[in-house]
Design a protein around this motif. Sequence first.
Motif, mmCIF file in Angstrom:
data_model
loop_
_atom_site.group_PDB
_atom_site.id
_atom_site.type_symbol
_atom_site.label_atom_id
_atom_site.label_comp_id
_atom_site.label_asym_id
_atom_site.label_seq_id
_atom_site.Cartn_x
_atom_site.Cartn_y
_atom_site.Cartn_z
ATOM 1 N N SER A 23 -6.289 56.598 39.789
ATOM 2 C CA SER A 23 -6.016 56.940 40.600
ATOM 3 C C SER A 23 -6.874 58.570 41.057
ATOM 4 C CB SER A 23 -4.787 58.321 39.804
ATOM 5 O OG SER A 23 -3.588 57.003 39.713
ATOM 6 N N HIS A 25 -8.012 59.012 44.076
ATOM 7 C CA HIS A 25 -7.665 59.915 45.638
ATOM 8 C C HIS A 25 -6.791 60.629 45.632
ATOM 9 C CE1 HIS A 25 -10.141 56.563 46.518
ATOM 10 N NE2 HIS A 25 -10.038 56.577 47.954
ATOM 11 N N LYS A 26 -5.897 60.278 44.894
ATOM 12 C CA LYS A 26 -4.121 61.351 44.608
ATOM 13 C C LYS A 26 -4.651 62.478 43.542
ATOM 14 C CE LYS A 26 -1.264 57.532 44.154
ATOM 15 N NZ LYS A 26 0.429 55.871 43.784
ATOM 16 N N ARG A 30 -3.816 66.224 45.403
ATOM 17 C CA ARG A 30 -2.975 67.308 44.588
ATOM 18 C C ARG A 30 -3.717 67.839 44.471
ATOM 19 N NH1 ARG A 30 -2.093 64.275 40.564
ATOM 20 N NH2 ARG A 30 -0.476 62.493 41.442
#
Length: 289
Positions: A23, A25-26, A30
Amino acid sequence: MSQQRVGALLIHGLGGTEFDMGSMHKVLARAGIEPHGVTLPGHAGCPEDLLDVRVEDWMEVVTQRYRELCAQYEVLHVIGMCLGALLAVELCKRESHARGALVSLSAPVFLDGWSVPWYRALRYLAYRLPGVPRRIRVREEDPYGVKSELVRAFIKAGFARGDGFHYQWVPLACVRQVDRLRGMIRRGLERMRCPTLIMHAEEDELTSPRSARYLERHIPGATLVMLQDSYHMICVDHERERVMRNVLGFLGKDPETVRMRVRKRVPAAAGDASPAPAMLAQAGHSCAG
């Protein structure tokens, strides 16, 4: 006064894709860090595409991408996983990177993990035999770099379906290129000046903690974080949330930005339409780098 733009270059592992990073990248997006991946030559196709790829090809692509992003961002971090970590270290060394931090995740400076066979050194003899490195296939095998049985089940199901998140084997000719890169990065580490975070699992089955401690000793001011409940693929294993939190904190962002949502359901059987994408998309590992 305008706020500085912050970006990150993420480099995947051998035979893998951006899903090697789980995760990441996410989580970065964020937190206000714009992530950018790069597809290494010989990837996103079939394993045979790696037969004629050289270290120089990988370095050319990551260097070009790095320079493109430097023109867009005031702050640029470089994050690599496995083979990508080796490339990230070499890139930051060659480019005298000082625009942001370097994050090295499971860098295989030495191929000496507990699952690597005792006869691993014989590959250097095989390299000298004409045609042999092109014919030998180094296959993915259990535990696939993952201690979590749940994630491992999704990896197996994905391989059974032929999903393209990771190659199921790599040619020995390509492992030879990884060995060349291992030799390159050990030269000149003392010249590096960028803030460096090194993360590695104590139980890494591919590359022992010796690799992480070598980098810590030779990169000035490097920070080392050792994990206790993971194997090689630390971004998708038991401690993936800890990895994300440590990375965010090191990059000056709020670790609480991490919001891990894991679907806990029985893996789809081979032939089913699709797996739980949030889990399978995070899997992938190669015994060579």
